[in-house]
Design an enzyme around this catalytic site. Structure first.
Site, short mmCIF file in Angstrom:
data_model
loop_
_atom_site.label_atom_id
_atom_site.label_comp_id
_atom_site.label_asym_id
_atom_site.label_seq_id
_atom_site.Cartn_x
_atom_site.Cartn_y
_atom_site.Cartn_z
CG HIS A 19 -0.48 0.12 2.41
ND1 HIS A 19 0.53 0.71 2.97
CD2 HIS A 19 -0.69 -1.00 3.45
CE1 HIS A 19 0.89 0.62 4.24
NE2 HIS A 19 0.34 -0.76 4.70
CG HIS A 22 3.79 -1.57 2.60
ND1 HIS A 22 2.88 -1.97 2.21
CD2 HIS A 22 4.10 -1.67 3.95
CE1 HIS A 22 2.18 -2.65 3.19
NE2 HIS A 22 3.05 -2.35 4.30
CB CYS A 127 -0.68 -7.08 20.31
SG CYS A 127 -1.54 -6.62 18.60
CB CYS A 130 2.20 -5.40 17.82
SG CYS A 130 1.21 -3.83 18.22
CB CYS A 144 -2.78 -3.86 21.30
SG CYS A 144 -1.69 -3.02 20.34
CG HIS A 147 -3.07 -3.82 16.13
ND1 HIS A 147 -1.89 -3.65 16.76
CD2 HIS A 147 -3.14 -3.38 14.75
CE1 HIS A 147 -1.09 -3.21 15.81
NE2 HIS A 147 -1.82 -3.25 14.49
CE LYS A 292 -4.05 2.75 12.40
NZ LYS A 292 -4.33 2.25 13.69
CE LYS A 295 -5.52 -5.86 4.92
NZ LYS A 295 -5.22 -7.08 5.13
N1 MSP Z 1 7.75 -6.57 9.54
C1 MSP Z 1 7.97 -5.33 10.05
C2 MSP Z 1 9.32 -4.62 9.90
C3 MSP Z 1 10.43 -5.43 10.36
S1 MSP Z 1 11.91 -4.58 9.96
C4 MSP Z 1 13.39 -5.67 10.45
C5 MSP Z 1 6.73 -4.37 9.73
N2 MSP Z 1 6.28 -4.41 8.53
S2 MSP Z 1 4.88 -3.64 8.02
O1 MSP Z 1 4.65 -4.24 7.03
O2 MSP Z 1 4.01 -3.56 8.87
O3 MSP Z 1 5.45 -2.59 7.35
C6 MSP Z 1 5.76 -1.33 8.44
C7 MSP Z 1 6.40 -0.17 7.54
O4 MSP Z 1 5.59 0.39 6.70
C8 MSP Z 1 6.46 1.08 8.42
O5 MSP Z 1 7.51 1.25 9.24
C9 MSP Z 1 6.77 2.03 7.35
O6 MSP Z 1 7.77 2.21 6.76
C10 MSP Z 1 5.54 1.64 6.51
N3 MSP Z 1 4.15 2.28 6.66
C11 MSP Z 1 3.04 1.49 6.91
N4 MSP Z 1 2.05 2.34 6.93
C12 MSP Z 1 2.46 3.48 6.71
C13 MSP Z 1 1.65 4.74 6.81
N5 MSP Z 1 0.37 4.83 6.92
N6 MSP Z 1 2.46 5.84 6.28
C14 MSP Z 1 3.96 5.75 5.98
N7 MSP Z 1 4.39 4.64 6.36
C15 MSP Z 1 3.92 3.48 6.56
O7 MSP Z 1 6.29 -3.46 10.65
#
Ligand code: MSP
Length: 470
Positions: A19, A22, A127, A130, A144, A147, A292, A295
Site C-alpha cells: 500500500h 510501504h 498482540c 504488533c 492494545c 489494535h 488512519k 482495510k
Molecule cells: N515487518 C515489520 C518490519 C520489520 S523490519 C526488520 C513491519 N512490517 S509492515 O509491513 O507493517 O511495514 C511497516 C512499515 O510500512 C512502516 O515502518 C513504514 O515504513 C511503512 N508504513 C506502513 N503504514 C504507513 C503509513 N500509513 N504511512 C507511511 N508509512 C507507513 O512492521
C-alpha cells in the site's frame, strides 16, 4: 576509496498487499540511494519481506495455503511492484530464505554461548498484529493501543530471554555520544527518555508458534519474529558477499518500529560484537483524508492505483512531495489530483512546454552545458538531501520553477530579438537543465526526457510531460 552507502527499508509483513505506506518508505529509500549514486558513492539498497511468526501463519491459514506457498505469493507482489515504480533495489531479502535462516541461527547461538540468553517464564498479553508483548502499562482499556479490535489473551510460556537490560547503559552512552544518530531529533529524545525509565529483558522465542526458525539448541521453540527480522540487514550482505557495506549507513523506517531499531537491534549487535548502524531515521505516517488508513475503512491506496492514474514519475513526485518527514501527512485522491495538476501539469510541464516553444520559434541553438552534478553548486538542496528531507528538497526545485516562470513573464521574450533574446533563452534553458538535473533521483525518466529535449542542436516542442487530469 569510494564512499560506501548502505540503505535499507523495513521488510514488510506478507499478511498485507503493498500500500501507499510501504510505497512511501521504499520510494524515498530509492530516491536517497539514487542521490548517493549521483554523488559517486557505492550504494547498496536493500528491501524485502518479513515472513515468519503468528500473524503470517494466521493469514496463511485463512487463505487455505501452506505458510510457505502463501509467503511466495504475497512476497511476489512486493518484489514486482517496486520495479514498476522505477525503484531499483539491489537485493530483495525474504526471511524464509534458508541462508538467512542459517545465519540467524548462528547469530543466536553465538550470543547464547556468551551468556546473554536465559530461560524463564513469561506471563503477559501478546498482540499478534504488533507481534509483540504489550505491557500492562501500555494497555488501554485492556486492549492494545494500536489494535483495539484485536483480542488479547494472557499467555504464559516458558521462553528464552535476551538480556536487553544489560545493554541499557551502553545504549544510552552510544546515543548520547551520537555513535548512532536517531532522526528526527524528537525521536532521539523519546528513545532516551524511555531507556532511562528502565527496560526489561526481551522474550526472544515462542513455544506456541511453529512458523519460525527453530532455536538451534531447543527445537521445540522458534525464534521470535522480530529477532529474526531485524537480522535481515545483516544476513542480506552475507548472502550477497557484500560485507564490505557493513555497517548500514541508514535504516529508513516508520515511527511505529523505532524501539525495535534503536534499542533491540542495537543491543543484539552489541551482544554479538558487531559495529552499529550509523543512522536510524523514522518518518511519520500518511493519513488518508484525515483518517488512519485501514482495510475496514476501505480507504487504502495502493501503488498500482497511483500508477494507473499518475504514471511512474507522477506517482514518485506525489509520494516524495508529501513525505511525512516529522509529522503525519494527510493525503487522498482529491489532494493528489490537485497537486498533480498544479505542480506537474501546470508547474513543471508548463514551464518546459513554454520554453521549448520559445526556443523553437527563435530557432535557438543551445550552447554546450556540462551538467555533471556538483553538489557544491547546490548547497541548500544537498543539505536537505543529506538530512533525508526529500519533500523540502522538492520545494527547493519548485522555487526554481516559479522563478523561471516569473522571469518569462517579466522579460517577455516573445517581444525580444537578437542578442537579448539569445541571452534570455540561454538563461532559461540553463535553468531548465538544472531543474532536470536536480530531479534525477526523484523522476529519472522525466529528467532524462527534459535533458534530451534541451540539448542541441535544435530544441523542439514535444507532447506535454504531464497531461492535466480532470
Ligand atoms: N515487518 C515489520 C518490519 C520489520 S523490519 C526488520 C513491519 N512490517 S509492515 O509491513 O507493517 O511495514 C511497516 C512499515 O510500512 C512502516 O515502518 C513504514 O515504513 C511503512 N508504513 C506502513 N503504514 C504507513 C503509513 N500509513 N504511512 C507511511 N508509512 C507507513 O512492521
Amino acid at each position: 576509496m569510494t564512499k560506501k552507502f548502505y540503505i535499507t527499508t523495513p521488510i514488510y509483513y506478507v499478511n498485507d498487499v503493498p500500500h501507499i505506506g510501504h510505497t512511501c518508505t521504499t520510494l524515498v529509500a530509492d530516491i536517497i540511494a539514487r542521490y548517493h549514486k549521483l554523488l559517486g558513492e557505492e550504494v547498496f539498497f536493500l528491501t524485502g519481506t518479513d515472513e515468519h511468526g503468528a500473524k503470517i501463519a494466521e493469514a496463511a491459514k485463512k487463505s487455505g495455503l501452506t505458510p510457505k506457498k502463501f509467503c511466495d505469493q504475497v512476497s511476489k507482489n512486493f518484489q514486482e511492484i517496486w520495479p514498476k515504480l522505477n525503484i531499483q533495489y539491489d537485493y530483495f531479502i525474504r526471511t524464509t530464505n534458508p541462508q538467512h535462516e542459517r545465519i540467524v541461527q548462528e547469530f543466536i547461538e553465538k550470543i547464547y554461548e556468551k551468556g546473554d540468553i536465559y530461560k524463564d517464564k513469561y506471563e503477559g498479553f501478546y498482540c499478534v498484529a504488533c507481534e509483540k508483548f504489550v505491557t500492562e502499562t501500555d494497555l488501554v482499556d485492556g486492549k492494545c493501543p494500536f489494535h483495539p479490535t484485536q483480542k488479547l489473551q494472557k499467555q504464559t510460556e516458558v521462553n528464552y530471554f535476551f538480556r536487553l537490560s544489560k545493554y541499557v547503559p551502553e545504549l544510552i552512552k552510544a546515543i548520547e555520544k551520537n555513535e548512532y544518530l536517531i532522526l528526527p531529533k524528537a525521536k532521539r529524545k523519546e528513545v532516551l527518555t524511555k531507556l532511562k525509565a528502565g527496560v526489561n529483558d526481551l522474550s526472544i522465542s515462542r513455544a506456541s508458534v511453529s512458523w519460525g526458525i527453530p532455536i538451534p539448541w531447543d527445537k521445540k521453540q522458534t525464534i521470535y519474529v522480530w529477532f529474526d527480522a531485524l537480522l535481515n540487514y545483516y544476513t542480506a550482505l552475507k548472502i550477497n558477499k557484500k560485507e564490505k557495506f557493513w555497517p548500514p549507513t541508514v535504516h529508513l523506517i516508520g515511527k511505529e518500529i523505532l524501539w525495535f531499531h534503536t534499542v533491540v537491534w542495537q543491543a543484539m549487535l552489541l551482544s554479538a560484537g558487531i559495529s552499529l548502524p550509523k543512522v536510524i531515521f523514522a518518518h511519520s505516517f500518511y493519513t488518508i483524508d484525515g483518517q488512519k488508513m485501514s482495510k475496514s475503512l476501505g480507504n487504502v491506496i495502493s501503488p498500482k492505483q497511483l500508477l494507473e492514474k499518475f504514471g511512474v514519475d507522477g506517482t514518485r513526485y506525489l509520494i516524495a512531495s508529501s513525505f511525512p518527514y516529522e509529522n503525519d501527512a494527510d493525503v487522498g485522491w482529491k489532494k493528489f489530483e490537485a497537486k498533480y495538476n498544479a505542480d506537474l501539469a501546470n508547474g513543471l510541464g508548463n514551464l518546459v512546454a513554454r520554453v521549448a516553444k520559445l526556443c523553437e520559434k527563435a530557432n535557438f541553438t543551445p550552447p554546450c552545458y556540462d551538467d555533471t552534478y556538483h553538489h557544491s553548486k547546490f548547497k541548500k538542496f544537498h543539505k536537505l538531501m543529506l538530512e533525508y528531507k526529500v519533500n523540502e528538497a522538492l520545494e527547493f526545485v519548485w522555487e526554481k520553477i516559479s522563478k523561471a516562470d516569473k522571469y518569462i513573464n517579466d522579460t517577455q521574450p516573445w517581444l525580444l530579438k537578437g542578442e537579448k533574446l539569445n541571452k534570455t533563452l540561454n538563461y532559461l534553458v540553463k535553468e531548465i537543465r538544472e531543474i532536470a538535473l536536480l530531479l534525477t533521483p526523484f523522476m529519472p525518466e522525466t529528467s532524462k526526457k527534459i535533458r534530451q529535449q534541451f540539448s542541441g542542436p535544435k530544441i523542439k516542442s514535444q507532447k506535454p510531460l504531464f497531461p492535466r487530469i480532470n
